[in-house]
Write an enzyme that holds these catalytic residues in place. Sequence first.
Site, PDB file in Angstrom:
ATOM      1  N   GLU A 211       1.176  -6.275  13.173  1.00  0.00           N
ATOM      2  CA  GLU A 211       0.438  -6.268  14.184  1.00  0.00           C
ATOM      3  C   GLU A 211      -0.258  -7.611  13.900  1.00  0.00           C
ATOM      4  OE1 GLU A 211      -3.144  -3.756  13.689  1.00  0.00           O
ATOM      5  OE2 GLU A 211      -3.638  -4.045  15.936  1.00  0.00           O
TER       6      GLU A 211
ATOM      7  N   ARG B 124       0.829  -1.268  -0.107  1.00  0.00           N
ATOM      8  CA  ARG B 124      -0.034   0.079  -0.036  1.00  0.00           C
ATOM      9  C   ARG B 124       0.828   1.220   0.124  1.00  0.00           C
ATOM     10  NH1 ARG B 124      -3.233  -1.575   5.082  1.00  0.00           N
ATOM     11  NH2 ARG B 124      -2.667  -3.810   5.063  1.00  0.00           N
TER      12      ARG B 124
HETATM   13  O1  LIG Z   1       3.102  -1.173  11.860  1.00  0.00           O
HETATM   14  P1  LIG Z   1       2.855  -2.619  11.476  1.00  0.00           P
HETATM   15  O2  LIG Z   1       2.318  -3.331  12.851  1.00  0.00           O
HETATM   16  O3  LIG Z   1       4.290  -3.061  10.958  1.00  0.00           O
HETATM   17  O4  LIG Z   1       1.645  -2.486  10.433  1.00  0.00           O
HETATM   18  C1  LIG Z   1       1.688  -1.776   9.331  1.00  0.00           C
HETATM   19  C2  LIG Z   1       1.694  -2.491   7.991  1.00  0.00           C
HETATM   20  O5  LIG Z   1       0.929  -3.327   7.740  1.00  0.00           O
HETATM   21  C3  LIG Z   1       0.311  -3.080   6.361  1.00  0.00           C
HETATM   22  O6  LIG Z   1       0.783  -3.922   5.484  1.00  0.00           O
HETATM   23  P2  LIG Z   1       0.850  -5.410   5.194  1.00  0.00           P
HETATM   24  O7  LIG Z   1       2.046  -6.189   5.689  1.00  0.00           O
HETATM   25  O8  LIG Z   1      -0.438  -5.992   5.710  1.00  0.00           O
HETATM   26  O9  LIG Z   1       1.187  -5.608   3.480  1.00  0.00           O
HETATM   27  P3  LIG Z   1       0.242  -4.872   2.412  1.00  0.00           P
HETATM   28  O10 LIG Z   1       0.356  -3.540   2.162  1.00  0.00           O
HETATM   29  O11 LIG Z   1       1.029  -5.830   1.145  1.00  0.00           O
HETATM   30  O12 LIG Z   1      -1.138  -5.393   2.584  1.00  0.00           O
HETATM   31  C4  LIG Z   1       0.360  -1.624   6.426  1.00  0.00           C
HETATM   32  O13 LIG Z   1       0.313  -1.340   4.823  1.00  0.00           O
HETATM   33  C5  LIG Z   1       1.677  -1.529   6.683  1.00  0.00           C
HETATM   34  O14 LIG Z   1       2.715  -1.400   5.840  1.00  0.00           O
HETATM   35  N1  LIG Z   2      -5.082  -2.561  12.088  1.00  0.00           N
HETATM   36  C1  LIG Z   2      -4.585  -2.409  10.825  1.00  0.00           C
HETATM   37  N2  LIG Z   2      -5.235  -1.924   9.794  1.00  0.00           N
HETATM   38  C2  LIG Z   2      -4.716  -1.739   8.586  1.00  0.00           C
HETATM   39  N3  LIG Z   2      -3.499  -1.894   8.069  1.00  0.00           N
HETATM   40  C3  LIG Z   2      -2.773  -2.499   9.327  1.00  0.00           C
HETATM   41  N4  LIG Z   2      -1.437  -2.944   9.397  1.00  0.00           N
HETATM   42  C4  LIG Z   2      -1.106  -3.576  10.551  1.00  0.00           C
HETATM   43  N5  LIG Z   2      -2.345  -3.435  11.332  1.00  0.00           N
HETATM   44  C5  LIG Z   2      -3.051  -2.705  10.579  1.00  0.00           C
END
Ligand SMILES: O=P(O)(O)OC[C@H]1O[C@H](OP(=O)(O)OP(=O)(O)O)[C@H](O)[C@@H]1O
Ligand SMILES: Nc1ncnc2[nH]cnc12
Length: 194
Positions: free
Chosen positions: A119, A82
């Site tokens: 998370e 994202r």
């Molecule tokens: O602060 P954190 O606990 O590390 O979480 C935040 C991350 O989680 C999500 O990505 P995700 O790994 O789900 O990947 P995506 O963008 O490919 O869906 C979001 O886009 C952040 O990169």
């Molecule tokens: N609660 C949440 N919602 C969307 N993106 C996340 N990445 C990590 N935690 C998330």
Amino acid sequence: MNETFSTPETPASSTCNAPESPHVSAVIEGLCATVTDYPKPGIVFQDLTPVFANGPALKQVVDAIVCAFAGKFDAVAGVEARGFLLAAAAAYATGTGVITIRKAGKLPREVLSESYSLEYGEATLELHQGDVPAGTRVLILDDVLATGGTLGAAAALLERTGAVVAGVGVVLEIDGLPGRDNLAGHEVLSLLHV
Ligand SMILES: O=P(O)(O)OC[C@H]1O[C@H](OP(=O)(O)OP(=O)(O)O)[C@H](O)[C@@H]1O
Ligand SMILES: Nc1ncnc2[nH]cnc12
């Protein structure tokens, strides 16, 4: 310095000084969809895809972030997946380039790797070795700051290349998690806290 990362054009000051009406945080709050128990029980998922899909909202978000760091960065880094959306828009708006930080196994040349917890799981991020000239000031962008595992790993990768982390910009920060602790020493801008 490598030409790729030289002389960013930050937005016109008139753009940066424009009054936000309505305020960007209210725009994000109004569009963000909250999904409980996704992708795992107990997680309240903040779905920002409606913000990305809304042209004026996306522009307001990107302008707010690049204006906050105007003049302080030479390149923008996006974290897969994202974060890529924001980074490409911010780079285009400022005439800078995008540094691509990807999940493990997606980059074809020699990489640096950092594993981390987020998370709802664990993952590894990678960055091509040698592609970012030492001293490049990099603004890191992503949609959400939760535990900070992801952005902490991204910052560590960039610093291992000799880049300077100019700041971290996110659309939404989840309060009550250690996101800021994992980014200690870095300037962090969150447009909305939930
Ligand atoms: O602060 P954190 O606990 O590390 O979480 C935040 C991350 O989680 C999500 O990505 P995700 O790994 O789900 O990947 P995506 O963008 O490919 O869906 C979001 O886009 C952040 O990169
Ligand atoms: N609660 C949440 N919602 C969307 N993106 C996340 N990445 C990590 N935690 C998330």
